[in-house]
Write a protein that holds these residues in place. Structure first.
Motif, PDB file in Angstrom:
ATOM      1  N   TYR A  11      36.524  44.568  45.467  1.00 54.66           N
ATOM      2  CA  TYR A  11      38.182  43.878  45.356  1.00 54.66           C
ATOM      3  C   TYR A  11      38.702  42.682  46.772  1.00 54.66           C
ATOM      4  CZ  TYR A  11      42.906  44.124  47.126  1.00 54.66           C
ATOM      5  OH  TYR A  11      44.010  44.494  47.298  1.00 54.66           O
ATOM      6  N   CYS A  12      38.670  42.108  45.640  1.00 54.39           N
ATOM      7  CA  CYS A  12      39.523  40.637  46.992  1.00 54.39           C
ATOM      8  C   CYS A  12      40.922  41.133  47.551  1.00 54.39           C
ATOM      9  CB  CYS A  12      39.540  39.825  46.006  1.00 54.39           C
ATOM     10  SG  CYS A  12      39.305  37.591  46.552  1.00 54.39           S
ATOM     11  N   PRO A  13      41.081  40.599  49.151  1.00 49.45           N
ATOM     12  CA  PRO A  13      42.191  41.429  49.506  1.00 49.45           C
ATOM     13  C   PRO A  13      42.866  40.186  49.009  1.00 49.45           C
ATOM     14  CG  PRO A  13      40.378  41.115  50.909  1.00 49.45           C
ATOM     15  CD  PRO A  13      39.749  40.623  49.571  1.00 49.45           C
ATOM     16  N   SER A  14      43.045  38.944  48.664  1.00 47.03           N
ATOM     17  CA  SER A  14      43.775  38.062  48.531  1.00 47.03           C
ATOM     18  C   SER A  14      44.463  37.606  46.685  1.00 47.03           C
ATOM     19  CB  SER A  14      43.078  36.061  48.564  1.00 47.03           C
ATOM     20  OG  SER A  14      42.740  36.232  49.760  1.00 47.03           O
ATOM     21  N   CYS A  15      43.542  37.904  45.539  1.00 47.72           N
ATOM     22  CA  CYS A  15      43.603  37.990  44.781  1.00 47.72           C
ATOM     23  C   CYS A  15      43.814  39.630  44.235  1.00 47.72           C
ATOM     24  CB  CYS A  15      42.138  37.768  43.968  1.00 47.72           C
ATOM     25  SG  CYS A  15      40.937  36.309  43.940  1.00 47.72           S
ATOM     26  N   ASP A  16      43.950  40.688  44.768  1.00 45.86           N
ATOM     27  CA  ASP A  16      44.444  41.526  44.802  1.00 45.86           C
ATOM     28  C   ASP A  16      43.556  42.374  43.351  1.00 45.86           C
ATOM     29  OD1 ASP A  16      45.393  44.100  45.282  1.00 45.86           O
ATOM     30  OD2 ASP A  16      47.906  43.704  44.295  1.00 45.86           O
ATOM     31  N   HIS A  18      39.424  42.890  42.060  1.00 50.08           N
ATOM     32  CA  HIS A  18      38.210  42.985  41.363  1.00 50.08           C
ATOM     33  C   HIS A  18      37.707  42.066  41.155  1.00 50.08           C
ATOM     34  CE1 HIS A  18      38.634  47.098  42.590  1.00 50.08           C
ATOM     35  NE2 HIS A  18      36.905  47.058  43.068  1.00 50.08           N
ATOM     36  N   THR A  19      37.024  40.725  42.272  1.00 49.25           N
ATOM     37  CA  THR A  19      36.557  40.088  41.980  1.00 49.25           C
ATOM     38  C   THR A  19      35.343  39.705  41.970  1.00 49.25           C
ATOM     39  OG1 THR A  19      37.253  38.947  43.227  1.00 49.25           O
ATOM     40  CG2 THR A  19      38.152  38.228  41.761  1.00 49.25           C
ATOM     41  N   ASP A  20      34.143  38.676  41.257  1.00 49.11           N
ATOM     42  CA  ASP A  20      32.588  38.822  42.061  1.00 49.11           C
ATOM     43  C   ASP A  20      32.709  37.892  43.374  1.00 49.11           C
ATOM     44  OD1 ASP A  20      31.153  39.646  39.694  1.00 49.11           O
ATOM     45  OD2 ASP A  20      31.800  37.491  38.683  1.00 49.11           O
ATOM     46  N   THR A  77      32.526  36.133  49.996  1.00 47.32           N
ATOM     47  CA  THR A  77      33.364  35.066  49.185  1.00 47.32           C
ATOM     48  C   THR A  77      33.816  35.156  47.943  1.00 47.32           C
ATOM     49  OG1 THR A  77      32.071  33.310  51.377  1.00 47.32           O
ATOM     50  CG2 THR A  77      33.391  32.513  49.083  1.00 47.32           C
ATOM     51  N   CYS A  78      35.249  35.292  47.634  1.00 48.02           N
ATOM     52  CA  CYS A  78      35.167  34.911  46.376  1.00 48.02           C
ATOM     53  C   CYS A  78      35.546  34.227  44.967  1.00 48.02           C
ATOM     54  CB  CYS A  78      37.039  35.401  46.197  1.00 48.02           C
ATOM     55  SG  CYS A  78      37.540  35.744  44.897  1.00 48.02           S
ATOM     56  N   THR A  79      34.970  33.920  44.655  1.00 48.90           N
ATOM     57  CA  THR A  79      34.567  32.761  44.144  1.00 48.90           C
ATOM     58  C   THR A  79      35.783  32.565  43.212  1.00 48.90           C
ATOM     59  OG1 THR A  79      33.330  34.652  42.062  1.00 48.90           O
ATOM     60  CG2 THR A  79      31.732  33.762  43.443  1.00 48.90           C
ATOM     61  N   GLU A  80      36.527  33.243  42.751  1.00 46.54           N
ATOM     62  CA  GLU A  80      37.951  33.113  41.810  1.00 46.54           C
ATOM     63  C   GLU A  80      38.881  32.481  43.006  1.00 46.54           C
ATOM     64  OE1 GLU A  80      39.132  35.013  39.041  1.00 46.54           O
ATOM     65  OE2 GLU A  80      37.781  36.543  38.527  1.00 46.54           O
ATOM     66  N   CYS A  81      39.036  32.630  43.664  1.00 49.49           N
ATOM     67  CA  CYS A  81      39.739  31.752  44.978  1.00 49.49           C
ATOM     68  C   CYS A  81      39.299  31.285  45.936  1.00 49.49           C
ATOM     69  CB  CYS A  81      40.684  33.181  45.337  1.00 49.49           C
ATOM     70  SG  CYS A  81      40.301  34.434  46.608  1.00 49.49           S
ATOM     71  N   GLY A  82      38.242  31.751  46.086  1.00 44.74           N
ATOM     72  CA  GLY A  82      37.251  30.878  47.628  1.00 44.74           C
ATOM     73  C   GLY A  82      37.364  31.376  48.692  1.00 44.74           C
TER      74      GLY A  82
HETATM   75 ZN   LIG Z   1      39.670  35.865  45.521  1.00 43.22          ZN
END
Ligand SMILES: [Zn+2]
Length: 100
Positions: A11-16, A18-20, A77-82
């Motif tokens: 889970y990514c807190p920024s994207c809200d 689940h991301t890689d 580190t989220c690969t989508e939002c960085g």
């Molecule tokens: Zn993210």
């Protein structure tokens, strides 16, 4: 030995959602001197309290043995939002390794 995969779907807190994400261990990070934990310790050193601070590190754990394991600081580190973030529940292990 605790081994965790380098790439996880979390889970990514920024994207809200689940991301890689990639994980790395944060080392040599000095604590901020303005933190409450540090100020409390500095106050005890200045004013004195009991036998604190203990000169011999072996006497830290009174009546017991010193801890052989420690909490590991992980950074995802989220690969989508960085953006990167730290989990609140850290892993406690004596031997820790990130799989690659
Ligand atoms: Zn993210």
């Amino acid at each position: 030995m605790v081994t965790i995969p380098k790439e996880q779907r979390r889970y990514c807190p920024s994207c809200d959602e689940h991301t890689d994400q990639t994980v790395k261990e944060v080392t040599n990070q000095t604590a901020s001197p303005m933190k409450k934990k540090h100020r409390k310790r500095q106050r005890k050193i200045d004013n004195g309290y009991g036998s604190f601070p203990y000169e011999n590190p072996a006497n830290r754990a009174r009546g017991g043995s010193n801890p052989t394991s420690g909490n590991k600081d992980l950074q995802f580190t989220c690969t989508e939002c960085g953006k990167s973030w730290k989990p609140n529940n850290s892993i406690r292990a004596a031997k820790f390794e990130i799989e690659r």
